[in-house]
Design a protein around this motif. Structure first.
Motif, PDB file in Angstrom:
ATOM      1  N   ASP A  93      19.917 -10.668   5.086  1.00 59.35           N
ATOM      2  CA  ASP A  93      19.944 -10.520   3.628  1.00 59.35           C
ATOM      3  C   ASP A  93      19.193  -9.259   3.189  1.00 59.35           C
ATOM      4  O   ASP A  93      18.414  -9.277   2.235  1.00 59.35           O
ATOM      5  N   ILE A  94      19.441  -8.180   3.905  1.00 58.39           N
ATOM      6  CA  ILE A  94      18.791  -6.899   3.614  1.00 58.39           C
ATOM      7  C   ILE A  94      19.736  -6.033   2.783  1.00 58.39           C
ATOM      8  O   ILE A  94      20.884  -5.832   3.165  1.00 58.39           O
ATOM      9  N   GLU A  95      19.228  -5.549   1.653  1.00 65.95           N
ATOM     10  CA  GLU A  95      20.025  -4.671   0.787  1.00 65.95           C
ATOM     11  C   GLU A  95      19.973  -3.251   1.342  1.00 65.95           C
ATOM     12  O   GLU A  95      18.924  -2.629   1.337  1.00 65.95           O
ATOM     13  N   VAL A  96      21.103  -2.763   1.813  1.00 65.73           N
ATOM     14  CA  VAL A  96      21.111  -1.426   2.403  1.00 65.73           C
ATOM     15  C   VAL A  96      22.495  -0.809   2.216  1.00 65.73           C
ATOM     16  O   VAL A  96      23.513  -1.503   2.263  1.00 65.73           O
ATOM     17  N   ASP A  97      22.510   0.488   1.976  1.00 67.18           N
ATOM     18  CA  ASP A  97      23.739   1.228   1.762  1.00 67.18           C
ATOM     19  C   ASP A  97      24.017   2.036   3.030  1.00 67.18           C
ATOM     20  O   ASP A  97      23.373   3.057   3.287  1.00 67.18           O
ATOM     21  N   PHE A  98      24.954   1.564   3.850  1.00 59.84           N
ATOM     22  CA  PHE A  98      25.278   2.275   5.086  1.00 59.84           C
ATOM     23  C   PHE A  98      26.169   3.484   4.764  1.00 59.84           C
ATOM     24  O   PHE A  98      27.229   3.339   4.149  1.00 59.84           O
TER      25      PHE A  98
ATOM     26  N   THR B 161      11.320  -1.082   8.335  1.00 63.77           N
ATOM     27  CA  THR B 161      10.159  -0.443   7.703  1.00 63.77           C
ATOM     28  C   THR B 161      10.557   0.185   6.377  1.00 63.77           C
ATOM     29  O   THR B 161       9.849   0.055   5.374  1.00 63.77           O
ATOM     30  N   ALA B 162      11.715   0.866   6.358  1.00 63.75           N
ATOM     31  CA  ALA B 162      12.216   1.427   5.098  1.00 63.75           C
ATOM     32  C   ALA B 162      12.534   0.311   4.108  1.00 63.75           C
ATOM     33  O   ALA B 162      12.187   0.379   2.926  1.00 63.75           O
ATOM     34  N   TYR B 163      13.167  -0.748   4.609  1.00 63.27           N
ATOM     35  CA  TYR B 163      13.560  -1.862   3.742  1.00 63.27           C
ATOM     36  C   TYR B 163      12.350  -2.546   3.104  1.00 63.27           C
ATOM     37  O   TYR B 163      12.334  -2.825   1.903  1.00 63.27           O
ATOM     38  N   ILE B 164      11.330  -2.841   3.903  1.00 59.35           N
ATOM     39  CA  ILE B 164      10.206  -3.634   3.398  1.00 59.35           C
ATOM     40  C   ILE B 164       9.390  -2.836   2.369  1.00 59.35           C
ATOM     41  O   ILE B 164       8.864  -3.398   1.410  1.00 59.35           O
ATOM     42  N   VAL B 165       9.338  -1.511   2.540  1.00 61.31           N
ATOM     43  CA  VAL B 165       8.680  -0.675   1.524  1.00 61.31           C
ATOM     44  C   VAL B 165       9.525  -0.677   0.251  1.00 61.31           C
ATOM     45  O   VAL B 165       8.994  -0.772  -0.867  1.00 61.31           O
ATOM     46  N   GLY B 166      10.850  -0.603   0.409  1.00 53.87           N
ATOM     47  CA  GLY B 166      11.737  -0.720  -0.747  1.00 53.87           C
ATOM     48  C   GLY B 166      11.600  -2.069  -1.426  1.00 53.87           C
ATOM     49  O   GLY B 166      11.620  -2.176  -2.660  1.00 53.87           O
ATOM     50  N   HIS B 167      11.444  -3.120  -0.626  1.00 53.17           N
ATOM     51  CA  HIS B 167      11.234  -4.481  -1.135  1.00 53.17           C
ATOM     52  C   HIS B 167       9.976  -4.512  -1.998  1.00 53.17           C
ATOM     53  O   HIS B 167       9.964  -5.090  -3.103  1.00 53.17           O
ATOM     54  N   ALA B 168       8.904  -3.890  -1.507  1.00 48.66           N
ATOM     55  CA  ALA B 168       7.643  -3.856  -2.251  1.00 48.66           C
ATOM     56  C   ALA B 168       7.805  -3.100  -3.575  1.00 48.66           C
ATOM     57  O   ALA B 168       7.240  -3.495  -4.599  1.00 48.66           O
ATOM     58  N   LEU B 169       8.580  -2.013  -3.550  1.00 53.60           N
ATOM     59  CA  LEU B 169       8.848  -1.261  -4.791  1.00 53.60           C
ATOM     60  C   LEU B 169       9.648  -2.114  -5.774  1.00 53.60           C
ATOM     61  O   LEU B 169       9.370  -2.119  -6.980  1.00 53.60           O
ATOM     62  N   ARG B 170      10.641  -2.844  -5.266  1.00 56.26           N
ATOM     63  CA  ARG B 170      11.433  -3.721  -6.142  1.00 56.26           C
ATOM     64  C   ARG B 170      10.559  -4.797  -6.772  1.00 56.26           C
ATOM     65  O   ARG B 170      10.719  -5.142  -7.948  1.00 56.26           O
ATOM     66  N   ASP B 171       9.648  -5.337  -5.973  1.00 54.12           N
ATOM     67  CA  ASP B 171       8.761  -6.382  -6.490  1.00 54.12           C
ATOM     68  C   ASP B 171       7.849  -5.854  -7.589  1.00 54.12           C
ATOM     69  O   ASP B 171       7.305  -6.635  -8.373  1.00 54.12           O
ATOM     70  N   LYS B 172       7.672  -4.533  -7.636  1.00 57.05           N
ATOM     71  CA  LYS B 172       6.868  -3.926  -8.701  1.00 57.05           C
ATOM     72  C   LYS B 172       7.740  -3.551  -9.906  1.00 57.05           C
ATOM     73  O   LYS B 172       7.264  -2.926 -10.853  1.00 57.05           O
ATOM     74  N   GLY B 173       9.021  -3.921  -9.848  1.00 62.35           N
ATOM     75  CA  GLY B 173       9.905  -3.727 -10.990  1.00 62.35           C
ATOM     76  C   GLY B 173      10.749  -2.476 -10.966  1.00 62.35           C
ATOM     77  O   GLY B 173      11.377  -2.131 -11.975  1.00 62.35           O
ATOM     78  N   TYR B 174      10.800  -1.770  -9.824  1.00 62.05           N
ATOM     79  CA  TYR B 174      11.548  -0.515  -9.749  1.00 62.05           C
ATOM     80  C   TYR B 174      12.922  -0.723  -9.099  1.00 62.05           C
ATOM     81  O   TYR B 174      13.097  -1.611  -8.258  1.00 62.05           O
ATOM     82  N   ASP B 175      13.853   0.122  -9.470  1.00 57.15           N
ATOM     83  CA  ASP B 175      15.171   0.140  -8.838  1.00 57.15           C
ATOM     84  C   ASP B 175      15.042   0.950  -7.547  1.00 57.15           C
ATOM     85  O   ASP B 175      14.381   1.991  -7.527  1.00 57.15           O
ATOM     86  N   VAL B 176      15.660   0.470  -6.491  1.00 54.27           N
ATOM     87  CA  VAL B 176      15.531   1.128  -5.187  1.00 54.27           C
ATOM     88  C   VAL B 176      16.907   1.227  -4.534  1.00 54.27           C
ATOM     89  O   VAL B 176      17.690   0.269  -4.543  1.00 54.27           O
TER      90      VAL B 176
ATOM     91  N   TYR C  37       0.838  -1.202   0.000  1.00 53.66           N
ATOM     92  CA  TYR C  37       0.000   0.000   0.000  1.00 53.66           C
ATOM     93  C   TYR C  37       0.874   1.254   0.000  1.00 53.66           C
ATOM     94  O   TYR C  37       0.643   2.199  -0.770  1.00 53.66           O
ATOM     95  N   VAL C  38       1.913   1.260   0.846  1.00 55.53           N
ATOM     96  CA  VAL C  38       2.806   2.420   0.914  1.00 55.53           C
ATOM     97  C   VAL C  38       3.579   2.576  -0.386  1.00 55.53           C
ATOM     98  O   VAL C  38       3.761   3.684  -0.905  1.00 55.53           O
ATOM     99  N   ALA C  39       4.031   1.448  -0.962  1.00 56.46           N
ATOM    100  CA  ALA C  39       4.773   1.500  -2.228  1.00 56.46           C
ATOM    101  C   ALA C  39       3.923   2.111  -3.339  1.00 56.46           C
ATOM    102  O   ALA C  39       4.397   2.953  -4.124  1.00 56.46           O
ATOM    103  N   GLU C  40       2.671   1.708  -3.401  1.00 61.75           N
ATOM    104  CA  GLU C  40       1.766   2.252  -4.423  1.00 61.75           C
ATOM    105  C   GLU C  40       1.546   3.750  -4.212  1.00 61.75           C
ATOM    106  O   GLU C  40       1.463   4.525  -5.172  1.00 61.75           O
ATOM    107  N   LYS C  41       1.464   4.149  -2.947  1.00 62.07           N
ATOM    108  CA  LYS C  41       1.276   5.565  -2.635  1.00 62.07           C
ATOM    109  C   LYS C  41       2.503   6.381  -3.058  1.00 62.07           C
ATOM    110  O   LYS C  41       2.375   7.494  -3.586  1.00 62.07           O
ATOM    111  N   ILE C  42       3.698   5.829  -2.857  1.00 61.98           N
ATOM    112  CA  ILE C  42       4.936   6.513  -3.261  1.00 61.98           C
ATOM    113  C   ILE C  42       4.947   6.722  -4.773  1.00 61.98           C
ATOM    114  O   ILE C  42       5.254   7.820  -5.265  1.00 61.98           O
ATOM    115  N   ILE C  43       4.618   5.688  -5.505  1.00 60.68           N
ATOM    116  CA  ILE C  43       4.603   5.777  -6.978  1.00 60.68           C
ATOM    117  C   ILE C  43       3.591   6.817  -7.429  1.00 60.68           C
ATOM    118  O   ILE C  43       3.851   7.644  -8.315  1.00 60.68           O
ATOM    119  N   ARG C  44       2.441   6.798  -6.780  1.00 54.71           N
ATOM    120  CA  ARG C  44       1.359   7.720  -7.156  1.00 54.71           C
ATOM    121  C   ARG C  44       1.727   9.168  -6.852  1.00 54.71           C
ATOM    122  O   ARG C  44       1.493  10.066  -7.660  1.00 54.71           O
TER     123      ARG C  44
END
Length: 523
Positions: free
Chosen positions: A119-124, A44-59, A7-14
């Motif tokens: 296994d979390i993709e994150v740039d420290f 929370t930041a990661y899982i929203v990014g995960h949802a965006l990636r699953d929709k085909g976006y680079d995050v 839901y949050v990922a869709e809101k970000i795109i919108r």
């Protein structure tokens, strides 16, 4: 029902529009141990990014270590002599334990190692490096140029909160004295790159903004970062999202000073420890670390704790008896995902929760050794790891044919169950097999029932849990023995307690000859 992350990922795109890359951010000041409450922001930041990636976006997920924040107070577990470093950047305070280059490194490195296991993709990123490299120099100068506008914004919210306005000599930044490295007061700005400061040690001097010794104050630093990195989403705790707090002022500052739009945000509730009031505090020491969770939980279950809860719901971590329910729930959701079990109208959300929880999605349902039963088996001294696996197969908990993936998971759970029993299990779950029968009065009818069960066992090479369970109930029923009295007597004979694990499964896991001798009160 749509999972909240989608839901949050869709809101970000919108609201942010279609982009080649979205940026999500989290951040923590390493002022003490980074605990499971702090982790909620990163996840929370990661899982929203995960949802965006699953929709085909680079995050890009940035986790900002604010290690250029000043050392504000000496925690309980740090020697009081560290008071001399108060006011210095935490990245330059010595490590009290002597194992890292700095106080900040001590906590950052541990947390980064813990996060890697998930296994979390994150740039420290490290604020100290960014400031010292001059990366923020232009943005800092712009804050000085817009000093009056920033003061106006901050004073607007201070007035609403019935707080006095900022003093006339307020500046949007502070200086770390190049000589003493202590937080210093700004006296004036030359209108270009130089700032005059007064050190708490008593001397004055000039520093160049580009030297890395000038750091923006928090309420300006946060919106500056949003603008600098083009952040699209950053969650925040309720303290940062309260009316007039740093998110409110940040929204105005990024728009009016840096000419950009603020990121979308999401409030997350605090994470606490069951039975303990208030939130965890790394500086107070009342914390649970991710590494504590790894002692008793598979990585997927650690992520599951956060993925299954909506961010606005408080999480209470309980490593006691509730941990068994957590394993049961996770295993049920996993079976639903693989179509082995049906949900109750919530299959779609549960499947998505599982997808977002597991670090690597298996291709099939990997053998689920029931953690609740493992907590019993690991307490049986005669059982080796291979014996435990054999018991699980015989009692139908896992399939006979096991692949490497199955065995790896089972062995991990055996190890985790041992840890749980040793460190967190309540006394009601713990037991010890008695070496000899205790001296208790056993009624004649109960003794007869025990002998009948012993006789039944003696005639069998293999014992089925269901058959043994039926026999246990039948011998008591035909003699009019109450289940409570019957079971209580048997538990006393084997473990010296009135209650214990599920009796049929427990007895079937013991050596058959031992059970027969004990039922005959032979030792």
């Amino acid at each position: 029902m749509v999972h909240w992350a989608d839901y949050v990922a869709e809101k970000i795109i919108r609201e942010r529009g279609e982009k080649d890359r979205y940026v999500v951010e989290s951040g923590i000041t390493p002022s003490g141990y980074v605990h499971v409450g702090n982790f909620r922001e990163l996840f929370t930041a990661y899982i929203v990014g995960h949802a965006l990636r699953d929709k085909g976006y680079d995050v890009r997920h940035i986790h900002m270590w604010d290690d250029y924040d000043r050392f504000r107070k000496v925690p309980k577990n740090v020697p009081q002599e560290w008071k001399e470093y108060l006011g210095m950047p935490v990245s330059e305070v010595p490590d009290p334990w002597g194992c890292h280059e700095s106080y900040a490194d001590h906590f950052m490195e541990k947390f980064e190692e813990e996060v890697e296991k998930l296994d979390i993709e994150v740039d420290f990123l490290y604020a100290s490096e960014l400031y010292k490299s001059g990366e923020y120099s232009d943005e800092i100068r712009r804050a000085f140029e817009n000093r009056e506008k920033i003061m106006e914004i901050l004073n607007k919210y201070r007035e609403i909160a019935k707080q006095p306005p900022l003093p006339e000599n307020w500046w949007p930044a502070m200086v770390y004295c190049p000589e003493h490295r202590k937080e210093s007061e700004i006296i004036e700005w030359d209108g270009k790159w130089k700032v005059r400061y007064k050190c708490p040690e008593g001397h004055e001097g000039w520093v160049d903004i580009r030297s890395g010794n000038v750091k923006l104050r928090w309420r300006v630093d946060w919106p500056m970062r949003w603008a600098h990195f083009g952040v699209d989403f950053e969650p925040a705790g309720k303290d940062h999202l309260a009316a007039g707090s740093s998110y409110d002022t940040g929204k105005d500052i990024i728009r009016e000073v840096y000419g950009k739009e603020p990121p979308l945000t999401l409030m997350y509730e605090f994470v606490g420890i069951k039975g303990q009031k208030g939130k965890m505090s790394g500086s107070k020491g009342n914390v649970i670390l991710l590494s504590d969770l790894y002692e008793v939980l598979e990585p997927g279950l650690v992520r599951f704790i956060y993925a299954r809860h909506r961010p606005n719901k408080e999480i209470k971590i309980d490593l006691g008896l509730s941990l068994l329910n957590l394993y049961d729930e996770f295993d049920r959701v996993e079976r639903i995902y693989f179509g082995v079990e049906k949900g109750k109208g919530d299959e779609e959300e549960l499947r998505r929760t599982y997808e977002l929880s597991v670090p690597r999605r298996p291709e099939r349902l990997v053998a689920q050794a029931p953690f609740r039963f493992l907590a019993v088996l690991v307490q049986l001294p005669h059982l080796t790891e291979e014996d435990i696996i054999s018991v699980l197969v015989k009692q139908g908990h896992i399939p006979e044919r096991l692949g490497d993936e199955d065995l790896d998971r089972i062995r991990l759970r055996i190890k985790l169950a041992k840890n749980w029993v040793e460190k967190y299990a309540p006394d009601e779950v713990k037991f010890t097999i008695l070496d000899s029968p205790p001296k208790i009065d056993v009624k004649d009818d109960i003794r007869e029932a025990m002998l009948e069960v012993a006789e039944w066992l003696e005639k069998r090479e293999e014992v089925s849990v269901d058959e043994l369970n039926n026999v246990l109930f039948d011998v008591a029923k035909k003699r009019g023995i109450s289940s409570r009295e019957w079971f209580s007597t048997l538990y006393k004979l084997f473990i010296g307690k009135e209650r214990g694990p599920r009796l049929a499964s427990f007895l079937a896991s013991l050596d058959r000859e031992f059970v027969i001798r004990r039922l005959r009160l032979e030792g």
